[in-house]
Motif scaffolding. Structure first.
Motif, PDB file in Angstrom:
ATOM      1  N   PRO A   1       0.809  -1.232   0.000  1.00 60.01           N
ATOM      2  CA  PRO A   1       0.000   0.000   0.000  1.00 60.01           C
ATOM      3  C   PRO A   1       0.836   1.274   0.000  1.00 60.01           C
ATOM      4  N   ALA A   2       1.982   1.256   0.673  1.00 59.20           N
ATOM      5  CA  ALA A   2       2.838   2.447   0.691  1.00 59.20           C
ATOM      6  C   ALA A   2       3.381   2.751  -0.704  1.00 59.20           C
ATOM      7  N   ASP A   3       3.752   1.703  -1.456  1.00 58.12           N
ATOM      8  CA  ASP A   3       4.236   1.901  -2.823  1.00 58.12           C
ATOM      9  C   ASP A   3       3.115   2.447  -3.704  1.00 58.12           C
ATOM     10  N   ALA A   4       1.899   1.937  -3.498  1.00 54.60           N
ATOM     11  CA  ALA A   4       0.760   2.416  -4.275  1.00 54.60           C
ATOM     12  C   ALA A   4       0.462   3.879  -3.973  1.00 54.60           C
ATOM     13  N   GLU A   5       0.573   4.268  -2.703  1.00 52.58           N
ATOM     14  CA  GLU A   5       0.315   5.657  -2.319  1.00 52.58           C
ATOM     15  C   GLU A   5       1.331   6.593  -2.972  1.00 52.58           C
ATOM     16  N   ARG A   6       2.573   6.200  -2.997  1.00 51.26           N
ATOM     17  CA  ARG A   6       3.598   7.035  -3.645  1.00 51.26           C
ATOM     18  C   ARG A   6       3.316   7.171  -5.140  1.00 51.26           C
ATOM     19  N   ALA A   7       2.926   6.069  -5.780  1.00 48.07           N
ATOM     20  CA  ALA A   7       2.632   6.111  -7.210  1.00 48.07           C
ATOM     21  C   ALA A   7       1.427   6.998  -7.500  1.00 48.07           C
ATOM     22  N   VAL A   8       0.411   6.940  -6.649  1.00 49.08           N
ATOM     23  CA  VAL A   8      -0.779   7.768  -6.823  1.00 49.08           C
ATOM     24  C   VAL A   8      -0.407   9.247  -6.717  1.00 49.08           C
ATOM     25  N   GLN A   9       0.446   9.596  -5.769  1.00 52.29           N
ATOM     26  CA  GLN A   9       0.863  10.990  -5.614  1.00 52.29           C
ATOM     27  C   GLN A   9       1.589  11.488  -6.855  1.00 52.29           C
ATOM     28  N   VAL A  10       2.449  10.637  -7.435  1.00 47.55           N
ATOM     29  CA  VAL A  10       3.160  11.027  -8.658  1.00 47.55           C
ATOM     30  C   VAL A  10       2.166  11.211  -9.807  1.00 47.55           C
ATOM     31  N   PHE A  11       1.223  10.299  -9.932  1.00 53.85           N
ATOM     32  CA  PHE A  11       0.217  10.389 -11.007  1.00 53.85           C
ATOM     33  C   PHE A  11      -0.601  11.663 -10.861  1.00 53.85           C
ATOM     34  N   ASN A  12      -1.082  11.936  -9.652  1.00 53.70           N
ATOM     35  CA  ASN A  12      -1.940  13.106  -9.438  1.00 53.70           C
ATOM     36  C   ASN A  12      -1.207  14.426  -9.695  1.00 53.70           C
ATOM     37  N   SER A  13       0.093  14.444  -9.452  1.00 59.26           N
ATOM     38  CA  SER A  13       0.854  15.675  -9.643  1.00 59.26           C
ATOM     39  C   SER A  13       1.328  15.861 -11.078  1.00 59.26           C
ATOM     40  N   ALA A  14       1.182  14.815 -11.895  1.00 61.41           N
ATOM     41  CA  ALA A  14       1.653  14.885 -13.278  1.00 61.41           C
ATOM     42  C   ALA A  14       0.699  15.725 -14.130  1.00 61.41           C
ATOM     43  N   GLY A  15       1.248  16.537 -15.008  1.00 57.36           N
ATOM     44  CA  GLY A  15       0.410  17.311 -15.920  1.00 57.36           C
ATOM     45  C   GLY A  15      -0.062  16.491 -17.100  1.00 57.36           C
ATOM     46  N   THR A  16       0.765  15.519 -17.508  1.00 55.15           N
ATOM     47  CA  THR A  16       0.454  14.648 -18.642  1.00 55.15           C
ATOM     48  C   THR A  16       0.868  13.224 -18.302  1.00 55.15           C
ATOM     49  N   VAL A  17      -0.002  12.271 -18.636  1.00 57.83           N
ATOM     50  CA  VAL A  17       0.326  10.855 -18.446  1.00 57.83           C
ATOM     51  C   VAL A  17       0.009  10.149 -19.758  1.00 57.83           C
ATOM     52  N   GLU A  18       1.020   9.962 -20.591  1.00 59.51           N
ATOM     53  CA  GLU A  18       0.797   9.341 -21.889  1.00 59.51           C
ATOM     54  C   GLU A  18       0.819   7.821 -21.754  1.00 59.51           C
ATOM     55  N   VAL A  19      -0.186   7.198 -22.367  1.00 56.77           N
ATOM     56  CA  VAL A  19      -0.276   5.738 -22.382  1.00 56.77           C
ATOM     57  C   VAL A  19      -0.534   5.287 -23.811  1.00 56.77           C
ATOM     58  N   GLN A  20      -0.288   4.017 -24.059  1.00 56.09           N
ATOM     59  CA  GLN A  20      -0.505   3.450 -25.384  1.00 56.09           C
ATOM     60  C   GLN A  20      -1.505   2.322 -25.311  1.00 56.09           C
ATOM     61  N   ARG A  21      -2.316   2.199 -26.356  1.00 54.81           N
ATOM     62  CA  ARG A  21      -3.291   1.110 -26.438  1.00 54.81           C
ATOM     63  C   ARG A  21      -3.383   0.653 -27.886  1.00 54.81           C
ATOM     64  N   MET A  22      -3.444  -0.657 -28.076  1.00 55.85           N
ATOM     65  CA  MET A  22      -3.589  -1.204 -29.414  1.00 55.85           C
ATOM     66  C   MET A  22      -5.054  -1.102 -29.835  1.00 55.85           C
ATOM     67  N   THR A  23      -5.320  -0.483 -30.959  1.00 52.70           N
ATOM     68  CA  THR A  23      -6.670  -0.353 -31.512  1.00 52.70           C
ATOM     69  C   THR A  23      -6.716  -1.055 -32.865  1.00 52.70           C
ATOM     70  N   LYS A  24      -7.909  -1.072 -33.465  1.00 50.97           N
ATOM     71  CA  LYS A  24      -8.043  -1.718 -34.780  1.00 50.97           C
ATOM     72  C   LYS A  24      -7.246  -0.980 -35.853  1.00 50.97           C
ATOM     73  N   ASN A  25      -6.886   0.276 -35.565  1.00 50.44           N
ATOM     74  CA  ASN A  25      -6.089   1.055 -36.500  1.00 50.44           C
ATOM     75  C   ASN A  25      -4.616   1.105 -36.123  1.00 50.44           C
ATOM     76  N   GLY A  26      -4.222   0.260 -35.154  1.00 49.91           N
ATOM     77  CA  GLY A  26      -2.831   0.228 -34.748  1.00 49.91           C
ATOM     78  C   GLY A  26      -2.615   0.803 -33.362  1.00 49.91           C
ATOM     79  N   LEU A  27      -1.363   0.971 -32.987  1.00 49.61           N
ATOM     80  CA  LEU A  27      -1.019   1.463 -31.653  1.00 49.61           C
ATOM     81  C   LEU A  27      -1.338   2.952 -31.554  1.00 49.61           C
ATOM     82  N   ARG A  28      -2.084   3.318 -30.497  1.00 48.86           N
ATOM     83  CA  ARG A  28      -2.476   4.714 -30.313  1.00 48.86           C
ATOM     84  C   ARG A  28      -1.921   5.233 -28.995  1.00 48.86           C
ATOM     85  N   THR A  29      -1.387   6.449 -29.016  1.00 49.13           N
ATOM     86  CA  THR A  29      -0.874   7.105 -27.819  1.00 49.13           C
ATOM     87  C   THR A  29      -1.794   8.261 -27.448  1.00 49.13           C
TER      88      THR A  29
END
Length: 256
Positions: free
Chosen positions: A122-150
């Motif tokens: 839980p402590a590791d999760a709390e630290r990760a949540v704080q980093v996520f919440n403070s981030a201005g942008t969180v880019e992720v990728q997902r495979m779609t029918k048209n290819g990899l999308r960011t």
């Protein structure tokens, strides 16, 4: 023609049923319960059932919604009980109201999710949540029918926090139905409120974001459950019951 709106769940092993599997099971339940369904016109008539924003396969849910059209009036709670008896345990019809307002799908603007991360401190999760919440942008990728999308997952996340088992147990005491939790082992638990946007930001996208910005990588797949979906109150961040307007309209008609 009468329209009835239903809330149903996907629990336990039934979380792995696809939306198409549920459609088939629900149509069989309609026939078993002898519901006087309205049908579409044309060469291949289908029962008039409208599904709204179904959860992804593999995720549990306490808040799935659909609407059916009937050719004869039925009392909503009686109909709910008949349909619930005709479905397998895990696919449960938990609420029913007569549709007295328009735009059910328009009131599903956000979801509340619970993510159980077995093997994560839980402590590791709390630290990760704080980093996520403070981030201005969180880019992720997902495979779609048209290819990899960011895309940027951060703007869709209204609220993200860690929770303790004791907090969840207290909250569940006030709920009519307990959320689907497949294990009692200690683990990190995240509570997440996400706007319904395009492209859709799903819980697994948020997990990808936590891995990208904070190197949080659960050793086993997360157990994901949708606890609620409805209209997002932008001031409070709360997600309201989408069937409430229909209940209020029915009460107003009764007292008029």
């Amino acid at each position: 023609m009468q329209r009835i709106r239903l809330r149903y769940t996907k629990r336990g092993r039934l979380r792995f049923t696809s939306h198409r599997d549920f459609q088939r099971a629900f149509e069989r339940a309609l026939r078993r319960a002898e519901v006087p369904m309205a049908y579409s016109a044309g060469f291949t008539p289908h029962p008039k059932v409208s599904y709204a924003n179904a959860a992804p396969t593999g995720t549990g849910s306490e808040a799935e919604y659909l609407e059916i059209a009937l050719t004869a009036a039925r009392e909503p709670q009686t109909l709910r009980a008949l349909l619930d008896e005709s479905l397998p345990t895990g696919l449960d019809i938990v609420d029913a109201v007569e549709a007295r307002t328009s735009g059910l799908a328009d009131r599903l603007t956000a979801s509340v999710w619970e993510l159980r991360l077995d093997g994560v401190d839980p402590a590791d999760a709390e630290r990760a949540v704080q980093v996520f919440n403070s981030a201005g942008t969180v880019e992720v990728q997902r495979m779609t029918k048209n290819g990899l999308r960011t895309f940027d997952a951060r703007p869709a996340v209204v609220h993200l926090e860690t929770q303790l088992e004791t907090q969840l147990d207290t909250q569940l005491e006030t709920q009519s139905e307990a959320a689907d939790r497949p294990t009692d082992r200690p683990c990190a638990i995240l509570r997440l409120v996400v706007r319904h946007v395009t492209p859709a930001v799903r819980p697994d996208d948020v997990l990808s974001g936590l891995r990208a910005v904070a190197d949080l990588a659960p050793p086993v797949p997360a157990a994901v459950t949708r606890l609620a979906q409805g209209l997002l109150d932008e001031e409070t961040g709360a997600v309201t019951d989408p069937l409430a307007p229909d209940r209020e309209a029915a009460e107003a008609l009764t007292t008029a």
